[in-house]
Design an enzyme around this catalytic site. Structure first.
Site, mmCIF file in Angstrom:
data_model
loop_
_atom_site.group_PDB
_atom_site.id
_atom_site.type_symbol
_atom_site.label_atom_id
_atom_site.label_comp_id
_atom_site.label_asym_id
_atom_site.label_seq_id
_atom_site.Cartn_x
_atom_site.Cartn_y
_atom_site.Cartn_z
ATOM 1 N N LYS A 121 6.711 117.178 157.609
ATOM 2 C CA LYS A 121 7.120 117.417 158.991
ATOM 3 C C LYS A 121 7.499 118.872 159.235
ATOM 4 C CE LYS A 121 8.520 112.867 160.543
ATOM 5 N NZ LYS A 121 9.618 112.000 160.952
ATOM 6 N N LYS A 205 -2.378 108.551 157.796
ATOM 7 C CA LYS A 205 -1.755 107.352 158.377
ATOM 8 C C LYS A 205 -1.780 107.415 159.914
ATOM 9 C CE LYS A 205 3.041 108.467 158.768
ATOM 10 N NZ LYS A 205 4.414 108.349 158.600
ATOM 11 N N LYS A 208 2.413 108.631 165.404
ATOM 12 C CA LYS A 208 2.781 108.982 166.784
ATOM 13 C C LYS A 208 2.417 110.418 167.101
ATOM 14 C CE LYS A 208 7.001 106.200 166.639
ATOM 15 N NZ LYS A 208 8.447 106.145 166.566
HETATM 16 P P1 TYM Z 1 9.438 105.522 162.755
HETATM 17 O O1 TYM Z 1 9.833 105.360 164.162
HETATM 18 O O2 TYM Z 1 8.664 106.735 162.379
HETATM 19 O O3 TYM Z 1 8.603 104.263 162.277
HETATM 20 C C1 TYM Z 1 9.061 102.957 162.545
HETATM 21 C C2 TYM Z 1 8.512 101.994 161.509
HETATM 22 O O4 TYM Z 1 7.076 101.957 161.572
HETATM 23 C C3 TYM Z 1 6.548 102.119 160.255
HETATM 24 N N1 TYM Z 1 5.249 102.805 160.351
HETATM 25 C C4 TYM Z 1 4.116 102.339 159.838
HETATM 26 N N2 TYM Z 1 3.827 101.210 159.160
HETATM 27 C C5 TYM Z 1 2.537 101.011 158.796
HETATM 28 N N3 TYM Z 1 1.525 101.890 159.055
HETATM 29 C C6 TYM Z 1 1.774 103.035 159.738
HETATM 30 N N4 TYM Z 1 0.793 103.878 160.019
HETATM 31 C C7 TYM Z 1 3.116 103.295 160.159
HETATM 32 N N5 TYM Z 1 3.701 104.314 160.838
HETATM 33 C C8 TYM Z 1 5.010 103.994 160.946
HETATM 34 C C9 TYM Z 1 7.583 102.953 159.522
HETATM 35 O O5 TYM Z 1 7.457 102.804 158.126
HETATM 36 C C10 TYM Z 1 8.875 102.379 160.064
HETATM 37 O O6 TYM Z 1 9.223 101.210 159.343
HETATM 38 N N6 TYM Z 1 12.755 106.720 159.394
HETATM 39 C C11 TYM Z 1 12.368 105.511 160.101
HETATM 40 C C12 TYM Z 1 13.410 105.053 161.094
HETATM 41 C C13 TYM Z 1 14.742 104.718 160.486
HETATM 42 C C14 TYM Z 1 15.031 103.649 159.612
HETATM 43 C C15 TYM Z 1 16.417 103.726 159.336
HETATM 44 C C16 TYM Z 1 14.249 102.640 159.055
HETATM 45 C C17 TYM Z 1 15.907 105.389 160.696
HETATM 46 N N7 TYM Z 1 16.906 104.782 160.001
HETATM 47 C C18 TYM Z 1 17.059 102.824 158.484
HETATM 48 C C19 TYM Z 1 14.898 101.731 158.207
HETATM 49 C C20 TYM Z 1 16.264 101.832 157.931
HETATM 50 C C21 TYM Z 1 10.991 105.756 160.711
HETATM 51 O O7 TYM Z 1 10.100 106.148 160.067
HETATM 52 O O8 TYM Z 1 10.815 105.465 161.964
#
Ligand code: TYM
Length: 342
Positions: A121, A205, A208
Site C-alpha cells: 500500500k 487479487k 477496491k
Molecule cells: P477490507 O475492507 O479491505 O476487506 C474486507 C474483507 O474482505 C476480504 N477480501 C477478500 N476476500 C477474498 N478475495 C478478495 N479479493 C478479497 N478482498 C478483500 C478481506 O480479507 C477482508 O476479510 N483489514 C481488514 C479490515 C479489518 C479487520 C479487523 C478484519 C480491520 N480490523 C479485525 C478482521 C478483524 C480489511 O482488509 O478490510
C-alpha cells in the site's frame, strides 16, 4: 490452521471488520461477508465498520460517512441480522483506539516492518505514508482483542495481520504475567472465495483500489453490468478444462471456475464435470446468470436500505452500545493489568 490458546476459557466470540472505502466487491462478499452471515447463528458475533482504519489514507469526510452507511446496508442486505449479530462503526467504541495504544507498546517495530500489505500500500514512497498506515495491523489486533474474540473470518489477504494479532496477544499475556488473559484469535480463512482474483488479471487479487472497474464485480452493480464484466473477463483460447489438473497455469480460468464454485456451493470438480470441454461462450453466460441470481437481491436490498440513512445510523448506534458494553470492562481489566490507576 492456527489454534486458539488451549487454556483460554472465555466464550467463543466472532469478530471481523470491513473498511468503508467504497467499491465493496465480490471478493469482500465471498471472502468475508457471506461467512459473517453463517457465523452469526451459533455464537456471539461482532461485525465492525472500520472507519479508523479507513483514514489511514485520505478520505473525503462526507463520502466516508456515506460509505459507512453503505457497509451497514451491505451487511444487512447480505443477511446479517442486527438482532443476532452486533453491527457497529469502530470510531463509536473508543476502546479500539485506547487498546491500540497499549498494543503499540507491546508490538515490535520489526514485526510491523515485515507486513507485506504495508509495503504494497505504501509503495515506493513509504516515507510519505501515514504513521497510521504502518500501524494498521496493531489497530486490527485491538479491534479483535477488545472483545477477546476467538474467531476471525477474513479473506486470505488478512492472514499475516491475524498472525500479528496472535503474536501481540501472546506477548501481552507473557509480558504482564497475565496468562491466558487474551485468547490467541483463530483466523477463519478456508473455503471457496478466500481469494477472489481480478477479472482482468488472474494473478492480482480483486481489489477496491484497482483503477479498472472492469476488474471487479461491485455489490452495487446491476444485472447488465455484472453480465458485461463477466463477458469481458480475461480468459484464453482453450475450452474449460475437464479436471482440476487442467486449471494449472490458467489463473484467469481458475478464478472464474472458483467464483462459480463459491457462488453455487458446488465443488470445483463438480463445476468442471458440468462445463469441462465447453467454450467460454457457454460458461460465461452461465456464470453471469448465477452471479446475477445471487447478487441482484443483495444490491437491490442495499439500495432500499441506503434510502433510509436515519435507520442505518440508528442500527449502528444501537450496535455500538452493545459493543461498548463488552469492550469497556475488558479494557478496564487491561488497564488494571498494565498498572494504570483505574
Ligand atoms: P477490507 O475492507 O479491505 O476487506 C474486507 C474483507 O474482505 C476480504 N477480501 C477478500 N476476500 C477474498 N478475495 C478478495 N479479493 C478479497 N478482498 C478483500 C478481506 O480479507 C477482508 O476479510 N483489514 C481488514 C479490515 C479489518 C479487520 C479487523 C478484519 C480491520 N480490523 C479485525 C478482521 C478483524 C480489511 O482488509 O478490510
Amino acid at each position: 490452521m492456527a489454534e486458539t490458546a488451549p487454556r483460554f476459557s472465555g466464550p467463543k466470540r466472532v469478530f471481523s471488520g470491513v473498511q468503508p472505502t467504497g467499491n465493496l466487491h465480490l471478493g469482500n462478499y465471498l471472502g468475508a461477508i457471506r461467512k459473517f452471515v453463517d457465523l452469526q447463528e451459533d455464537q456471539e458475533a461482532l461485525y465492525c465498520i472500520v472507519d479508523l482504519h479507513a483514514i489511514t489514507v485520505a478520505q473525503d469526510p462526507e463520502a466516508l460517512r456515506a460509505q459507512t452507511r453503505e457497509i451497514a446496508a451491505a451487511y444487512m442486505a447480505a443477511g446479517i441480522d442486527p438482532q443476532k449479530a452486533i453491527i457497529f462503526h469502530q470510531s463509536a467504541v473508543s476502546a479500539h483506539a485506547e487498546l491500540a495504544w497499549i498494543f503499540n507498546c507491546v508490538a515490535r517495530m520489526g514485526w510491523l516492518e515485515r507486513m507485506t500489505q504495508f509495503k504494497d500500500k505504501a509503495g515506493k514512497d513509504s516515507e510519505r505514508a501515514s504513521v497510521g498506515l504502518f500501524d494498521y495491523p496493531v489497530l486490527m489486533a485491538a479491534d479483535i482483542l477488545a472483545y477477546k474474540a476467538t474467531h476471525v473470518p477474513v479473506g486470505e489477504d488478512q492472514k499475516q495481520h491475524l498472525e500479528l494479532a496472535r503474536d501481540i496477544a501472546g506477548k501481552f499475556n507473557k509480558d504482564f504475567h497475565a496468562e491466558d488473559f487474551f485468547p490467541l484469535p483463530e483466523p477463519l480463512i478456508k473455503g471457496p472465495g478466500a481469494r477472489i482474483m481480478s477479472l482482468k488479471d488472474g494473478c492480482a487479487k480483486m481489489s477496491k483500489s484497482d483503477p479498472s472497474d472492469l476488474s471487479r464485480i461491485n455489490l452495487t452493480d446491476d444485472a447488465a453490468m455484472i453480465a458485461k464484466k463477466i463477458k469481458k473477463a480475461k480468459t484464453d483460447a482453450e475450452p474449460v478444462p475437464e479436471n482440476v489438473e487442467g486449471l494449472k497455469g490458467r489463473p484467469e480460468v481458475e478464478n472464474l471456475v472458483g467464483i462459480y464454485s463459491a457462488l453455487s456451493g458446488q465443488s470445483v470438480e463438480e463445476v468442471l464435470a458440468a462445463y469441462g470441454g465447453q467454450g467460454f461462450g457457454v460458461f460465461k453466460p452461465a456464470l453471469a446468470e448465477l452471479a446475477v441470481d445471487k447478487l441482484a437481491p443483495i444490491s437491490e436490498e442495499m439500495r432500499r436500505l441506503q434510502n433510509d440513512p436515519a435507520f442505518l445510523e440508528s442500527q449502528l448506534e444501537a450496535g455500538a452500545e452493545k459493543a461498548n458494553a463488552i469492550a469497556v470492562p475488558i479494557l478496564r481489566e487491561v488497564k488494571q493489568i498494565v498498572g494504570f490507576v483505574v
